[in-house]
Write a protein that holds these residues in place. Structure first.
Motif, PDB file in Angstrom:
ATOM      1  N   GLU A  77       0.834  -1.206   0.000  1.00 55.57           N
ATOM      2  CA  GLU A  77       0.000   0.000   0.000  1.00 55.57           C
ATOM      3  C   GLU A  77       0.872   1.260   0.000  1.00 55.57           C
ATOM      4  O   GLU A  77       0.527   2.263  -0.637  1.00 55.57           O
ATOM      5  CB  GLU A  77      -0.939  -0.006   1.198  1.00 55.57           C
ATOM      6  CG  GLU A  77      -2.062  -1.030   1.071  1.00 55.57           C
ATOM      7  CD  GLU A  77      -2.940  -1.078   2.308  1.00 55.57           C
ATOM      8  OE1 GLU A  77      -2.445  -0.690   3.393  1.00 55.57           O
ATOM      9  OE2 GLU A  77      -4.103  -1.484   2.197  1.00 55.57           O
ATOM     10  N   LYS A 134      -1.943  -3.780  -8.246  1.00 53.96           N
ATOM     11  CA  LYS A 134      -3.036  -2.899  -7.810  1.00 53.96           C
ATOM     12  C   LYS A 134      -4.391  -3.610  -7.753  1.00 53.96           C
ATOM     13  O   LYS A 134      -5.104  -3.513  -6.733  1.00 53.96           O
ATOM     14  CB  LYS A 134      -3.127  -1.664  -8.694  1.00 53.96           C
ATOM     15  CG  LYS A 134      -4.129  -0.623  -8.159  1.00 53.96           C
ATOM     16  CD  LYS A 134      -4.156   0.614  -9.032  1.00 53.96           C
ATOM     17  CE  LYS A 134      -4.978   1.727  -8.384  1.00 53.96           C
ATOM     18  NZ  LYS A 134      -6.350   1.331  -8.083  1.00 53.96           N
ATOM     19  N   ASP A 149      -6.422  -4.076  -4.201  1.00 49.93           N
ATOM     20  CA  ASP A 149      -7.770  -3.507  -4.082  1.00 49.93           C
ATOM     21  C   ASP A 149      -8.769  -4.577  -3.669  1.00 49.93           C
ATOM     22  O   ASP A 149      -9.639  -4.350  -2.819  1.00 49.93           O
ATOM     23  CB  ASP A 149      -8.205  -2.879  -5.411  1.00 49.93           C
ATOM     24  CG  ASP A 149      -7.481  -1.574  -5.703  1.00 49.93           C
ATOM     25  OD1 ASP A 149      -6.884  -1.006  -4.762  1.00 49.93           O
ATOM     26  OD2 ASP A 149      -7.507  -1.126  -6.862  1.00 49.93           O
ATOM     27  N   ASN A 151      -8.288  -5.510   0.025  1.00 51.84           N
ATOM     28  CA  ASN A 151      -8.843  -4.495   0.924  1.00 51.84           C
ATOM     29  C   ASN A 151     -10.358  -4.511   0.925  1.00 51.84           C
ATOM     30  O   ASN A 151     -10.999  -4.375   1.977  1.00 51.84           O
ATOM     31  CB  ASN A 151      -8.327  -3.112   0.527  1.00 51.84           C
ATOM     32  CG  ASN A 151      -6.892  -2.888   0.951  1.00 51.84           C
ATOM     33  OD1 ASN A 151      -6.452  -3.437   1.966  1.00 51.84           O
ATOM     34  ND2 ASN A 151      -6.144  -2.103   0.196  1.00 51.84           N
ATOM     35  N   ASP A 152     -10.952  -4.696  -0.247  1.00 55.49           N
ATOM     36  CA  ASP A 152     -12.410  -4.787  -0.311  1.00 55.49           C
ATOM     37  C   ASP A 152     -12.910  -5.994   0.480  1.00 55.49           C
ATOM     38  O   ASP A 152     -13.903  -5.909   1.203  1.00 55.49           O
ATOM     39  CB  ASP A 152     -12.875  -4.898  -1.766  1.00 55.49           C
ATOM     40  CG  ASP A 152     -12.999  -3.534  -2.436  1.00 55.49           C
ATOM     41  OD1 ASP A 152     -12.830  -2.522  -1.727  1.00 55.49           O
ATOM     42  OD2 ASP A 152     -13.254  -3.487  -3.646  1.00 55.49           O
ATOM     43  N   ARG A 191     -13.676   2.442  -9.638  1.00 61.47           N
ATOM     44  CA  ARG A 191     -13.947   1.020  -9.837  1.00 61.47           C
ATOM     45  C   ARG A 191     -15.194   0.897 -10.706  1.00 61.47           C
ATOM     46  O   ARG A 191     -16.048   1.785 -10.722  1.00 61.47           O
ATOM     47  CB  ARG A 191     -14.182   0.322  -8.493  1.00 61.47           C
ATOM     48  CG  ARG A 191     -13.064   0.518  -7.479  1.00 61.47           C
ATOM     49  CD  ARG A 191     -11.787  -0.164  -7.919  1.00 61.47           C
ATOM     50  NE  ARG A 191     -11.964  -1.599  -8.088  1.00 61.47           N
ATOM     51  CZ  ARG A 191     -11.932  -2.476  -7.079  1.00 61.47           C
ATOM     52  NH1 ARG A 191     -11.721  -2.053  -5.829  1.00 61.47           N
ATOM     53  NH2 ARG A 191     -12.092  -3.763  -7.298  1.00 61.47           N
ATOM     54  N   GLU A 211     -12.920   4.252  -5.368  1.00 62.76           N
ATOM     55  CA  GLU A 211     -12.165   3.159  -4.739  1.00 62.76           C
ATOM     56  C   GLU A 211     -12.429   3.128  -3.239  1.00 62.76           C
ATOM     57  O   GLU A 211     -12.393   4.141  -2.558  1.00 62.76           O
ATOM     58  CB  GLU A 211     -10.671   3.354  -5.000  1.00 62.76           C
ATOM     59  CG  GLU A 211      -9.801   2.224  -4.486  1.00 62.76           C
ATOM     60  CD  GLU A 211      -8.343   2.439  -4.865  1.00 62.76           C
ATOM     61  OE1 GLU A 211      -7.482   1.893  -4.170  1.00 62.76           O
ATOM     62  OE2 GLU A 211      -8.084   3.154  -5.845  1.00 62.76           O
ATOM     63  N   GLY A 212     -12.743   1.937  -2.735  1.00 60.36           N
ATOM     64  CA  GLY A 212     -12.988   1.764  -1.304  1.00 60.36           C
ATOM     65  C   GLY A 212     -14.421   1.991  -0.888  1.00 60.36           C
ATOM     66  O   GLY A 212     -14.820   1.590   0.213  1.00 60.36           O
TER      67      GLY A 212
END
Length: 297
Positions: free
Chosen positions: A8, A70, A74, A77-78, A154, A273-274
C-alpha cells in the motif's frame, strides 16, 4: 506491520508522486513509508521508485509491478472491509447518479426494491447525462452508458444496449422496409441536428463498423420530437432501443435492419475506490445486475 502495508505504501507513492504525499494519504509517518518501500524493494530485488528531492516516480519495473499488484491489493482491501462489515445493515443516505432518460424507467424500479429491502436507507438520485465527478458531487455510485474513460473509479459491467433503426407501420406500408443500410438513401430519415456528426448512422457491415449517410425533410435537435415524428410516419429514426421500448412493445414503432446493428454500447456501475466496503453501496451493487431489465435492449 503486515506485508500488505508495504504494498500500500508503494502504491500510494506511485499514485501521489512523493513519499510525503503518500504518508499524508495513509496517515503514516514519512519514515514508515520509506521503510516499507525499502523493504519491498529488497524483497523484489529491484528499484521500484526513483527518488529525487522533489518527486518520486516509478521505474520501468516499478510501473509494471504497480499495474500487476493494484487490482489484487484492491480486492484484498475490499474483502477485508466487507468481512468486517458483513453483519452491518445498510443505512444512511445512498447518493446515486444516472442518465436523465434511463434513470426514471430503469434505475428507479431498482431503487424501489432496494428501499423496501433496506428500510434504513434513504436514496438521493441525481440525473445527468454527463460523466459527473463523483468525489466533487459527493456521490456514492453512478450508472454510466458508453465506453468509460481511464480513471481511478472502480467499475462493474451491467450489460450493453442496442442501437436500432425504427419507423411506424404506416411509413413501412407507404415506403417499404429497407433490407440493407445502403438502401437508406432512398428513405426519409429523421436526423438529430445536435449529434456530433449529424446525418451519419453507424452500422456493422461485413463484420466492420461503417458510417452511412442519411437525410430527410424533418430534423430536430432533441430525441423526443424525433420519436413523435417517427410514430406519425414522417420517416425513420435511429436511437438506443431502450429509449423506444414502450413504443415498440405497443406497436407504434417497429425495428428494422437488426442484422446490421452496431456493437452494443456498454453500461457500467462506477464508484470511488474503497466505497464498496460501505454496506449500503455493496447491497445496491449486488442488487443492480439482477434487477435491471435488459431483455431485448
Amino acid at each position: 506491520m503486515s506485508r500488505i502495508d508495504d504494498f500500500e505504501a508503494f502504491m500510494a507513492v506511485v499514485e501521489h508522486g512523493s513519499l510525503t504525499a503518500a504518508a499524508r494519504r495513509l496517515n503514516r509517518s514519512l519514515q514508515s513509508i520509506s521503510r516499507s518501500l525499502a523493504t519491498l524493494e529488497e524483497s523484489v530485488g529491484v528499484e521500484l521508485v526513483q527518488r529525487t528531492t522533489r518527486r518520486s516516480t516509478p521505474s520501468e519495473a516499478g510501473a509494471a509491478f504497480f499495474h500487476r499488484i493494484k487490482p489484487a491489493i484492491d480486492e484484498i482491501n475490499d474483502a477485508r472491509l466487507q468481512a468486517a462489515n458483513q453483519r452491518s445493515e445498510p443505512s444512511g443516505i445512498l447518493r446515486v447518479s444516472a442518465p436523465v432518460l434511463f434513470g426514471p424507467d430503469f434505475v428507479v424500479p431498482v431503487i424501489a426494491d432496494y428501499m423496501q429491502t433496506y428500510p434504513r436507507v434513504e436514496v438521493d438520485l441525481q440525473l445527468s447525462d454527463g460523466f459527473v465527478d463523483l468525489g466533487a458531487e459527493g456521490l456514492d455510485l453512478a450508472i454510466r452508458i458508453g465506453n468509460l474513460p481511464d480513471s481511478s473509479l472502480r467499475a462493474r459491467r451491467l450489460g450493453a444496449l442496442r442501437r436500432v433503426v425504427f419507423g411506424s407501420p404506416s411509413y413501412f406500408e407507404r415506403r417499404g422496409r429497407p433490407t440493407h443500410p445502403f438502401e437508406l438513401s432512398r428513405h426519409s430519415c429523421i436526423v438529430r441536428t445536435s449529434d456530433q456528426r449529424p446525418g451519419e448512422w453507424m452500422f456493422q457491415i461485413e463484420g466492420k463498423p461503417r458510417p452511412v449517410k442519411v437525410a430527410g425533410s424533418f430534423r430536430s435537435n432533441l430525441m423526443a420530437p424525433i420519436y413523435a415524428a417517427a410514430a406519425h410516419g414522417l420517416g425513420l429514426g435511429y436511437s438506443p432501443l431502450w429509449q423506444i421500448r414502450h413504443s415498440v412493445d405497443d406497436g407504434r414503432l417497429e425495428v428494422v435492419l437488426s442484422e446490421f446493428e452496431p456493437v452494443p454500447v456498454p453500461m457500467h456501475a462506477v464508484w470511488p475506490e474503497g466505497r464498496s466496503s460501505s454496506a449500503k453501496v455493496r447491497a445496491f451493487l449486488d442488487m443492480l445486475p439482477s434487477r435491471l431489465e435488459f431483455k431485448n435492449l
